[in-house]
Design a protein around this motif. Sequence first.
Motif, PDB file in Angstrom:
ATOM      1  N   ALA A 119      27.632  65.950  27.408  1.00 23.79           N
ATOM      2  CA  ALA A 119      27.803  65.565  28.810  1.00 23.79           C
ATOM      3  C   ALA A 119      26.632  64.675  29.212  1.00 23.79           C
ATOM      4  O   ALA A 119      25.513  64.831  28.727  1.00 23.79           O
ATOM      5  N   ASP A 120      26.896  63.734  30.120  1.00 24.88           N
ATOM      6  CA  ASP A 120      25.897  62.707  30.401  1.00 24.88           C
ATOM      7  C   ASP A 120      24.759  63.170  31.298  1.00 24.88           C
ATOM      8  O   ASP A 120      23.660  62.620  31.231  1.00 24.88           O
TER       9      ASP A 120
ATOM     10  N   GLN B 118      27.678  67.549  35.531  1.00 26.26           N
ATOM     11  CA  GLN B 118      27.843  68.735  36.370  1.00 26.26           C
ATOM     12  C   GLN B 118      26.887  68.633  37.548  1.00 26.26           C
ATOM     13  O   GLN B 118      25.725  68.253  37.373  1.00 26.26           O
ATOM     14  N   ILE B 119      27.382  68.958  38.730  1.00 28.77           N
ATOM     15  CA  ILE B 119      26.537  69.035  39.922  1.00 28.77           C
ATOM     16  C   ILE B 119      26.659  70.447  40.479  1.00 28.77           C
ATOM     17  O   ILE B 119      27.774  70.941  40.694  1.00 28.77           O
ATOM     18  N   ILE B 120      25.534  71.106  40.688  1.00 34.21           N
ATOM     19  CA  ILE B 120      25.536  72.449  41.269  1.00 34.21           C
ATOM     20  C   ILE B 120      24.974  72.360  42.689  1.00 34.21           C
ATOM     21  O   ILE B 120      23.928  71.758  42.925  1.00 34.21           O
TER      22      ILE B 120
ATOM     23  N   PHE C 162      32.503  69.510  38.579  1.00 34.88           N
ATOM     24  CA  PHE C 162      32.679  69.188  37.161  1.00 34.88           C
ATOM     25  C   PHE C 162      33.310  67.806  37.073  1.00 34.88           C
ATOM     26  O   PHE C 162      34.347  67.552  37.700  1.00 34.88           O
ATOM     27  N   VAL C 163      32.691  66.896  36.330  1.00 41.95           N
ATOM     28  CA  VAL C 163      33.202  65.529  36.216  1.00 41.95           C
ATOM     29  C   VAL C 163      33.386  65.179  34.743  1.00 41.95           C
ATOM     30  O   VAL C 163      32.472  65.373  33.925  1.00 41.95           O
TER      31      VAL C 163
ATOM     32  N   SER D 185      31.290  76.281  36.503  1.00 41.82           N
ATOM     33  CA  SER D 185      31.709  75.147  35.675  1.00 41.82           C
ATOM     34  C   SER D 185      31.008  75.151  34.325  1.00 41.82           C
ATOM     35  O   SER D 185      30.823  74.114  33.710  1.00 41.82           O
ATOM     36  N   HIS D 186      30.616  76.339  33.863  1.00 44.37           N
ATOM     37  CA  HIS D 186      30.012  76.493  32.546  1.00 44.37           C
ATOM     38  C   HIS D 186      30.536  77.782  31.921  1.00 44.37           C
ATOM     39  O   HIS D 186      31.133  78.621  32.603  1.00 44.37           O
TER      40      HIS D 186
END
Length: 460
Positions: free
Chosen positions: A103-104, A316-318, A333-334, A406-407
């Motif tokens: 993931a980036d 991922q953004i939290i 989640f992207v 998202s994990h």
Amino acid sequence: MDESYDAIVLGTGLKECIISGLLSTDGKKVLHLDRNDYYGGESASLDLEQFYKKFKGASPPQQFGRAKDYYIDQIPKYIMANGQLVKILLHCGVENYLDFKQADGSYVLRDSRIYKLPATDKEAIASKLMGLFEKRRCRNFFIYIQDVDENNRATWKDRALDTMTMQELFESFSLDRNTWEFIGHALALHTDDKYLGRPALDTVRKVKLYHESFARYGQSPYIYPLYGLGDLPQAFARLSAVYGGTYMLDTKIDEIVYENGVVAGVRSGDKVAKAPIVVGDPTYFPDKVEETGKAVRAFCLLNHPVPNTNENGSCQIIIPQRQAGRNNDIYVFVSSFTHNVAPKGMYIAIVSTTVETGSPEQELKAGLDLLGPVLEKVVDVVPTYKPKTDGKEERVFISKSYDATSHFESTTADVMDVYERITGHPLVGSTIQLQLLTFRVWSYVCVRVGVWMERDGWSQ
């Protein structure tokens, strides 16, 4: 079907397929049944035609391109590169069936702005999340965490990590609450603030795992299968079949058969399969589970990367609970064409959280506001369940529903718990086994991910 087995597994969701694969590699004769005519259950990946038919009862607009070019995860989750799921993959040999790509990026929201997560002492100094003096304090904290050896108390440096609380550990480094927040929620991946009152050692382990996973690639600690997560259940299904497991899809389960209060098998029509152990997801045992809440997910199609994420194709953004005035975190989640889950130029963003009010979609606003223009949005609210008992008395072992994170850390923890309840022993029982398995993980993952990094021009 009319014969005896060592175990019967109901449902082909990821958790059930992992358990089936583990039991098969342990030499058990496994029968695996699913009422659906496809693998994956809730964790299946849908193409755009399937997605629209399920959620809208119609076909997708032509503007989105070929439906078969999409792989939309119903339960979107990234894999921690040195987490338990990767170790299970290596333990079973399932890595032979899958390709992964990094993931980036990994981000956190603070005061309505997106920031890249600092994961090391060097990144702490460069991070815009903190002021000058807080950066130095955070750097010292990260250096301390990296030096901690759980089995060598001398490295704890006069801090009783097994008894002092995590709040006390933060305070010992004079870190402010904003720093507690991103470390606890975005690095250690706690879903609420209860961890602050628990022994610090658990959070130290989680932060170390994040550091170790991040250190391999330098952009994020997460990996993700090409073509989505739907291949994961099928990979474990193939593994079980290699070891003699029997799979039957599109099979209605009419009855769970008991004898003297203990499970004896399952009935489908006039056929009965016998086994001393039955495993399954909550939907097969409505009278043996209790609702724990609801998860809400907004599936969004975009034709651009999420703003302020460095044009990343996957990330991922939290959003920590306090940033949204909530009791539970929000997850974004992207993924995109960079992982072969959408046509070139298209992005899939999925925003999720645990429902707290009577307006679930409104609870996602803090995450949805980050996405920019959205071409299509579908909101899905699903109940979550857990088993009422541990299943040991009746020999019926039920997994929990997938949560809103998202994990995969909570998912693999549930798999390992179910496996231990079934067998009476942990999946990986010794420190030596874990060390050997971790070495195999990195030998494999670095090579496989490195291939895709080089192919995409990321190698230096």
